[in-house]
Design a protein around this motif. Structure first.
Motif, PDB file in Angstrom:
ATOM      1  N   ASP A   1       0.828  -1.206   0.000  1.00 22.51           N
ATOM      2  CA  ASP A   1       0.000   0.000   0.000  1.00 22.51           C
ATOM      3  C   ASP A   1       0.858   1.249   0.000  1.00 22.51           C
ATOM      4  N   ALA A   2       2.099   1.102   0.414  1.00 18.95           N
ATOM      5  CA  ALA A   2       3.091   2.175   0.325  1.00 18.95           C
ATOM      6  C   ALA A   2       4.466   1.523   0.328  1.00 18.95           C
ATOM      7  N   LEU A   3       5.380   2.123  -0.404  1.00 18.53           N
ATOM      8  CA  LEU A   3       6.741   1.576  -0.491  1.00 18.53           C
ATOM      9  C   LEU A   3       7.724   2.729  -0.620  1.00 18.53           C
ATOM     10  N   ALA A   4       8.680   2.753   0.287  1.00 17.29           N
ATOM     11  CA  ALA A   4       9.739   3.762   0.233  1.00 17.29           C
ATOM     12  C   ALA A   4      11.083   3.067   0.332  1.00 17.29           C
ATOM     13  N   TRP A   5      12.095   3.689  -0.254  1.00 13.50           N
ATOM     14  CA  TRP A   5      13.442   3.162  -0.053  1.00 13.50           C
ATOM     15  C   TRP A   5      14.463   4.268  -0.198  1.00 13.50           C
ATOM     16  N   VAL A   6      15.659   3.972   0.283  1.00 10.70           N
ATOM     17  CA  VAL A   6      16.796   4.871   0.125  1.00 10.70           C
ATOM     18  C   VAL A   6      18.057   4.036  -0.014  1.00 10.70           C
ATOM     19  N   CYS A   7      18.907   4.454  -0.936  1.00 14.82           N
ATOM     20  CA  CYS A   7      20.251   3.893  -1.083  1.00 14.82           C
ATOM     21  C   CYS A   7      21.210   4.970  -0.577  1.00 14.82           C
ATOM     22  N   PRO A   8      21.511   4.970   0.697  1.00 16.93           N
ATOM     23  CA  PRO A   8      22.258   6.093   1.272  1.00 16.93           C
ATOM     24  C   PRO A   8      23.681   6.199   0.733  1.00 16.93           C
ATOM     25  N   THR A   9      24.152   7.419   0.645  1.00 14.21           N
ATOM     26  CA  THR A   9      25.552   7.656   0.325  1.00 14.21           C
ATOM     27  C   THR A   9      26.419   6.993   1.393  1.00 14.21           C
ATOM     28  N   ASP A  10      27.467   6.314   0.966  1.00 16.50           N
ATOM     29  CA  ASP A  10      28.421   5.625   1.858  1.00 16.50           C
ATOM     30  C   ASP A  10      27.848   4.414   2.578  1.00 16.50           C
ATOM     31  N   ALA A  11      26.685   3.928   2.161  1.00 11.66           N
ATOM     32  CA  ALA A  11      26.088   2.773   2.846  1.00 11.66           C
ATOM     33  C   ALA A  11      26.966   1.527   2.757  1.00 11.66           C
ATOM     34  N   GLN A  12      27.723   1.413   1.675  1.00 10.55           N
ATOM     35  CA  GLN A  12      28.559   0.217   1.507  1.00 10.55           C
ATOM     36  C   GLN A  12      30.031   0.476   1.823  1.00 10.55           C
ATOM     37  N   LYS A  13      30.276   1.567   2.509  1.00 11.91           N
ATOM     38  CA  LYS A  13      31.660   1.921   2.839  1.00 11.91           C
ATOM     39  C   LYS A  13      32.302   0.914   3.784  1.00 11.91           C
ATOM     40  N   ALA A  14      31.522   0.418   4.734  1.00 11.36           N
ATOM     41  CA  ALA A  14      32.059  -0.513   5.729  1.00 11.36           C
ATOM     42  C   ALA A  14      31.166  -1.739   5.821  1.00 11.36           C
ATOM     43  N   PRO A  15      31.763  -2.912   6.085  1.00 14.19           N
ATOM     44  CA  PRO A  15      30.951  -4.122   6.276  1.00 14.19           C
ATOM     45  C   PRO A  15      30.391  -4.195   7.685  1.00 14.19           C
ATOM     46  N   SER A  16      29.354  -5.013   7.854  1.00 15.37           N
ATOM     47  CA  SER A  16      28.809  -5.279   9.179  1.00 15.37           C
ATOM     48  C   SER A  16      29.738  -6.232   9.924  1.00 15.37           C
ATOM     49  N   HIS A  17      29.365  -6.570  11.153  1.00 14.06           N
ATOM     50  CA  HIS A  17      30.202  -7.464  11.954  1.00 14.06           C
ATOM     51  C   HIS A  17      30.351  -8.840  11.322  1.00 14.06           C
TER      52      HIS A  17
END
Length: 203
Positions: free
Chosen positions: A172-188
């Motif tokens: 019924d609603a869909l939003a998204w964002v591909c943030p700047t620098d989101a892939q700069k660092a990996p998760s744990h």
């Protein structure tokens, strides 16, 4: 086609929430900017994601309250009973209010079938929980969707394919964002998270 931001609302009953969704995009980016790409709010748990949405509501001049007590309807042996429970989030302005039950789906960006199945399962859970709320105002199931790639950053082609899959899902609603620098660092656990989406369904 790759789109780094999107807010789309198909349900008239949710149209009022548009400024909150735009604010959610901005708050997500702001968090990442503060940590210079070294920390992402959406690779954490459900509550962390709900907190960003609550903050976004306040930034949009709405009000928000998390994890508050509410009556829920339980069904046992075909009998409905009222029980005390908690609602993940309530947001409101001076004309509209929404009870939101949230789930989060961490899904592989390179396996769209598995990702789709997991998201749909979370949608079912979120709408079921929203439907149990004993409240007159609109009840909404929300699913935060965090696709990841393992070890190396996701490609533009992978992100585009994932976004195309998202657009084909019931919502019924869909939003998204591909943030700047989101892939700069990996998760744990050595995953990269190029984007986050928020899918809303009437409960």
């Amino acid at each position: 086609m790759f789109n780094d931001k999107r807010v789309g609302i198909s349900c008239p009953a949710l149209q009022a929430i548009e400024p909150v969704l735009n604010s959610w995009i901005n708050c997500t980016q702001r968090y990442i900017d503060v940590w210079e790409g070294g920390d992402l709010p959406y690779w954490y748990n459900e509550q962390a994601n709900v907190s960003i949405l609550a903050g976004a509501a306040w930034k949009a001049d709405w009000t928000a309250i998390e994890e508050y007590q509410i009556i829920k309807i339980a069904t046992e042996a075909d009998e409905k009973t009222s029980v005390i429970g908690r609602n993940d989030l309530y947001i409101a302005d001076d004309k509209n209010g929404y009870c939101i039950e949230a789930k989060i789906a961490y899904v592989p960006i390179d396996d769209l079938t598995a990702a789709r199945d997991r998201i749909l399962g979370k949608c079912k859970l979120a709408t079921f929980e929203a439907g149990r709320l004993d409240y007159d105002e609109p009840k909404v199931g929300a699913v935060f969707i965090a696709p990841y790639s393992l070890a190396k950053p996701a490609s533009i082609e992978q992100i585009e394919a994932f976004q195309t899959m998202l657009l084909a899902l019931p919502n019924d609603a869909l939003a998204w964002v591909c943030p700047t620098d989101a892939q700069k660092a990996p998760s744990h656990d050595n995953k990269r998270y190029p984007m986050v989406a928020l899918l809303l369904l009437n409960g």
